[in-house]
Design a protein around this motif. Structure first.
Motif, mmCIF file in Angstrom:
data_model
loop_
_atom_site.group_PDB
_atom_site.id
_atom_site.type_symbol
_atom_site.label_atom_id
_atom_site.label_comp_id
_atom_site.label_asym_id
_atom_site.label_seq_id
_atom_site.Cartn_x
_atom_site.Cartn_y
_atom_site.Cartn_z
ATOM 1 N N GLU A 2 42.096 35.494 40.003
ATOM 2 C CA GLU A 2 42.231 35.549 41.463
ATOM 3 C C GLU A 2 42.166 36.987 41.953
ATOM 4 O OE1 GLU A 2 44.948 33.424 44.915
ATOM 5 O OE2 GLU A 2 45.796 33.737 42.917
ATOM 6 N N ASP A 3 42.774 37.903 41.217
ATOM 7 C CA ASP A 3 42.730 39.313 41.585
ATOM 8 C C ASP A 3 41.300 39.832 41.559
ATOM 9 O OD1 ASP A 3 44.802 40.976 42.472
ATOM 10 O OD2 ASP A 3 44.596 42.263 40.711
ATOM 11 N N ALA A 4 40.559 39.458 40.515
ATOM 12 C CA ALA A 4 39.166 39.905 40.412
ATOM 13 C C ALA A 4 38.331 39.363 41.568
ATOM 14 C CB ALA A 4 38.572 39.460 39.074
ATOM 15 N N LEU A 5 38.588 38.116 41.963
ATOM 16 C CA LEU A 5 37.825 37.528 43.062
ATOM 17 C C LEU A 5 38.213 38.134 44.404
ATOM 18 C CD1 LEU A 5 35.769 35.424 44.002
ATOM 19 C CD2 LEU A 5 37.648 33.786 44.178
ATOM 20 N N ASN A 6 39.506 38.362 44.617
ATOM 21 C CA ASN A 6 39.969 38.877 45.899
ATOM 22 C C ASN A 6 39.365 40.233 46.242
ATOM 23 O OD1 ASN A 6 41.569 36.691 46.564
ATOM 24 N ND2 ASN A 6 43.427 37.558 45.671
ATOM 25 N N PHE A 7 39.052 41.029 45.224
ATOM 26 C CA PHE A 7 38.565 42.385 45.477
ATOM 27 C C PHE A 7 37.092 42.556 45.120
ATOM 28 C CE2 PHE A 7 43.141 42.707 45.153
ATOM 29 C CZ PHE A 7 43.443 43.465 46.271
ATOM 30 N N ALA A 8 36.421 41.448 44.811
ATOM 31 C CA ALA A 8 34.978 41.501 44.588
ATOM 32 C C ALA A 8 34.282 41.380 45.947
ATOM 33 C CB ALA A 8 34.536 40.387 43.653
ATOM 34 N N VAL A 9 33.335 42.252 46.214
ATOM 35 C CA VAL A 9 32.745 42.326 47.552
ATOM 36 C C VAL A 9 31.416 41.576 47.636
ATOM 37 C CG1 VAL A 9 31.862 43.867 49.339
ATOM 38 C CG2 VAL A 9 33.879 44.533 47.984
ATOM 39 N N LEU A 10 30.498 41.861 46.734
ATOM 40 C CA LEU A 10 29.136 41.335 46.844
ATOM 41 C C LEU A 10 28.988 39.983 46.144
ATOM 42 C CD1 LEU A 10 27.150 44.644 46.265
ATOM 43 C CD2 LEU A 10 27.755 43.543 48.439
ATOM 44 N N PRO A 11 28.091 39.134 46.660
ATOM 45 C CA PRO A 11 27.941 37.775 46.106
ATOM 46 C C PRO A 11 27.637 37.741 44.615
ATOM 47 C CG PRO A 11 26.800 37.949 48.204
ATOM 48 C CD PRO A 11 27.243 39.338 47.854
ATOM 49 N N GLU A 12 26.809 38.669 44.136
ATOM 50 C CA GLU A 12 26.450 38.627 42.718
ATOM 51 C C GLU A 12 27.654 38.893 41.815
ATOM 52 O OE1 GLU A 12 24.917 42.708 44.263
ATOM 53 O OE2 GLU A 12 25.075 40.625 44.970
ATOM 54 N N THR A 13 28.673 39.555 42.361
ATOM 55 C CA THR A 13 29.914 39.768 41.608
ATOM 56 C C THR A 13 30.884 38.618 41.819
ATOM 57 O OG1 THR A 13 29.671 42.161 41.898
ATOM 58 C CG2 THR A 13 31.822 41.353 41.212
ATOM 59 N N ARG A 14 30.946 38.108 43.046
ATOM 60 C CA ARG A 14 31.927 37.078 43.378
ATOM 61 C C ARG A 14 31.618 35.735 42.717
ATOM 62 N NH1 ARG A 14 35.460 37.951 47.331
ATOM 63 N NH2 ARG A 14 35.685 35.715 47.711
ATOM 64 N N ARG A 15 30.336 35.328 42.703
ATOM 65 C CA ARG A 15 30.030 33.961 42.283
ATOM 66 C C ARG A 15 30.482 33.647 40.862
ATOM 67 N NH1 ARG A 15 26.556 30.491 39.977
ATOM 68 N NH2 ARG A 15 26.304 28.496 41.046
ATOM 69 N N PRO A 16 30.156 34.450 39.845
ATOM 70 C CA PRO A 16 30.600 34.086 38.488
ATOM 71 C C PRO A 16 32.118 34.091 38.327
ATOM 72 C CG PRO A 16 29.554 36.257 38.504
ATOM 73 C CD PRO A 16 29.290 35.650 39.826
ATOM 74 N N VAL A 17 32.786 35.009 39.034
ATOM 75 C CA VAL A 17 34.252 35.038 38.958
ATOM 76 C C VAL A 17 34.833 33.805 39.649
ATOM 77 C CG1 VAL A 17 36.327 36.321 39.560
ATOM 78 C CG2 VAL A 17 34.285 37.552 38.840
ATOM 79 N N ALA A 18 34.265 33.443 40.810
ATOM 80 C CA ALA A 18 34.745 32.264 41.531
ATOM 81 C C ALA A 18 34.544 31.000 40.701
ATOM 82 C CB ALA A 18 34.017 32.144 42.867
ATOM 83 N N LEU A 19 33.430 30.921 40.000
ATOM 84 C CA LEU A 19 33.167 29.755 39.157
ATOM 85 C C LEU A 19 34.184 29.674 38.018
ATOM 86 C CD1 LEU A 19 31.102 27.445 38.984
ATOM 87 C CD2 LEU A 19 29.826 28.834 37.339
ATOM 88 N N ALA A 20 34.489 30.819 37.425
ATOM 89 C CA ALA A 20 35.494 30.853 36.362
ATOM 90 C C ALA A 20 36.863 30.455 36.902
ATOM 91 C CB ALA A 20 35.546 32.248 35.740
ATOM 92 N N LEU A 21 37.195 30.913 38.113
ATOM 93 C CA LEU A 21 38.480 30.572 38.715
ATOM 94 C C LEU A 21 38.551 29.086 39.047
ATOM 95 C CD1 LEU A 21 41.225 31.366 39.871
ATOM 96 C CD2 LEU A 21 40.069 32.003 42.020
ATOM 97 N N ALA A 22 37.440 28.504 39.490
ATOM 98 C CA ALA A 22 37.431 27.074 39.814
ATOM 99 C C ALA A 22 37.762 26.240 38.575
ATOM 100 C CB ALA A 22 36.072 26.668 40.374
ATOM 101 N N GLY A 23 37.131 26.581 37.452
ATOM 102 C CA GLY A 23 37.402 25.836 36.230
ATOM 103 C C GLY A 23 38.818 26.027 35.735
ATOM 104 N N ALA A 24 39.305 27.260 35.767
ATOM 105 C CA ALA A 24 40.661 27.544 35.283
ATOM 106 C C ALA A 24 41.712 26.918 36.196
ATOM 107 C CB ALA A 24 40.874 29.048 35.184
ATOM 108 N N SER A 25 41.495 26.946 37.508
ATOM 109 C CA SER A 25 42.476 26.388 38.446
ATOM 110 C C SER A 25 42.587 24.877 38.305
ATOM 111 C CB SER A 25 42.088 26.735 39.887
ATOM 112 O OG SER A 25 42.090 28.121 40.095
ATOM 113 N N THR A 26 41.466 24.212 38.062
ATOM 114 C CA THR A 26 41.503 22.765 37.873
ATOM 115 C C THR A 26 42.282 22.416 36.615
ATOM 116 O OG1 THR A 26 39.343 22.596 38.954
ATOM 117 C CG2 THR A 26 40.089 20.682 37.734
ATOM 118 N N LEU A 27 42.062 23.186 35.549
ATOM 119 C CA LEU A 27 42.831 22.970 34.322
ATOM 120 C C LEU A 27 44.317 23.212 34.570
ATOM 121 C CD1 LEU A 27 43.159 22.533 31.270
ATOM 122 C CD2 LEU A 27 42.578 24.955 30.945
ATOM 123 N N ALA A 28 44.643 24.296 35.251
ATOM 124 C CA ALA A 28 46.046 24.612 35.539
ATOM 125 C C ALA A 28 46.687 23.520 36.387
ATOM 126 C CB ALA A 28 46.145 25.953 36.255
#
Length: 376
Positions: free
Chosen positions: A140-166
């Motif tokens: 979440e920290d990595a996503l909150n401070f990622a600015v550009l789409p090419e940086t945000r998308r892979p982190v957001a995808l990783a967070l989506a999978g991890a959050s669903t598991l959690a």
């Protein structure tokens, strides 16, 4: 400090005496020294009344037993104050740090999610709360401070999978509000990543929270909305999973015809072969063998006499490392035998289910086992 422990203990339906027994059992299993029973009685009373702080040694044991975060245990805020002399310098430093998250780093984060998934499958979610909380915080920290789409998308995808598991882990331990919040985080992350499959999966799993809260019809509406949301972008495996979830929730909601139609759609959608992972949807484990067990579960909920045969077929091929799945399968068999008035067989499966549920610490499965036991 006192309210967190008391609330977590009562949420599991434990008395102070039961908590003390569980602490002592944990200590024996993990070769850890704890105080005498008499001293633990004093400690628990003083912890809950705010007269004694919980030391880290005991906090670690209590977190594992109760399936709570450190903040929840101690009743404190989950927010940490950040002292800084220059807010802009600190903000830019964190933005710069997030911008350097590489594909290899995202892969490492996803690998960590997979490791936590495997540990959860084999040992249960109760002892993983701290690790999962830290993992989500980093993502979440990595996503909150990622600015550009090419940086945000892979982190957001990783967070989506991890959050669903959690979220599923939280639901399994009985922390339903935390589960709901994690699903909301997963949905936001999936939308940020433009990942409709992950969004639909999070929505459909969230429907189980509604079902177990006593609103199965609302859960059915949500899982159907999930299927509409993903539309033709769903892989065949995800589509089969969504239909199977709809079938189960319809059975819980007293909609047998809808349940059977959804189940038939699941059976026709599942890809052939033993493969159970979708390269585009790693959050799902589903193949024909897994669907056989799900099929039996739905038939048991519907009171269908064919459930027993389906479930015994699933029992022959179940992966022994899927401890929680085995507990669920034994519960399904107990349910199916109860529907046929076969009480000895039902009781035998319930005993096995309880042993397996105790291994994983699943409050959700224990609750179901207790409900089934009242029918014996």
């Amino acid at each position: 400090m006192s309210e967190g422990l008391r609330t977590a203990r009562k949420a599991r339906g434990w008395s102070q005496e039961r908590l003390i027994r569980e602490v002592e059992r944990y200590a024996r299993q993990h070769l850890t020294d704890v105080a005498s029973t008499a001293s633990l009685k004093v400690y628990v009373s003083e912890w809950e009344n705010g007269k004694r702080p919980i030391s880290e040694r005991y906090a670690q044991i209590l977190r594992a037993l109760l399936g709570v975060t450190d903040a929840e245990l101690r009743g404190g805020s989950t927010l940490l104050a950040r002292a800084t002399t220059d807010g802009y310098d600190d903000l830019l430093a964190r933005i710069d740090s997030a911008s350097t998250v590489s594909h290899s780093m995202v892969k490492t984060l996803n690998d960590q999610t997979e490791l936590l998934r495997t540990m959860d499958r084999q040992m249960g979610a109760v002892g993983l709360v701290d690790q999962m909380t830290g993992h989500l915080s980093a993502l979440e920290d990595a996503l909150n401070f990622a600015v550009l789409p090419e940086t945000r998308r892979p982190v957001a995808l990783a967070l989506a999978g991890a959050s669903t598991l959690a979220a599923w882990q939280a639901l399994d331990t009985g922390a339903v509000e935390r589960a709901w919040r994690h699903y909301e985080m997963a949905k936001r992350a999936a939308q940020d990543a433009d990942a409709p499959m992950y969004l639909a999966h999070a929505m459909a799993e969230q429907a189980y929270v509604l079902c177990e809260a006593g609103r199965p019809a609302l859960g059915v509406a949500l899982v159907r909305d999930a299927r509409r949301t993903v539309g033709r972008r769903a892989s065949p495996r995800l589509l089969a999973w969504l239909y199977a979830a709809e079938a189960e929730l319809c059975a819980q909601a007293g909609m047998p015809d809808d349940s059977r139609r959804a189940l038939e759609s699941a059976l026709t959608s599942i890809p052939d072969g033993p493969e159970d992972r979708d390269p585009d949807m790693l959050s799902i484990f589903l193949n024909g063998s897994h669907l056989t067990r799900w099929h039996g579960n739905v038939l048991a909920l519907l009171g269908d006499d064919e459930a027993v045969g389906r479930l015994y077929d699933a029992l022959e091929v179940v992966d022994v490392s899927f401890v929680r799945a085995q507990a669920g399968l034994r519960s399904d068999l107990a349910h199916a035998h109860l529907s046929r008035g076969e009480y000895d067989q039902a009781n035998a499966h319930l005993r096995q289910a309880r042993l397996l549920a105790n291994r994983t610490g699943s409050a959700r499965q224990r609750r179901r086992i207790d409900l089934l036991s009242t029918r014996l």
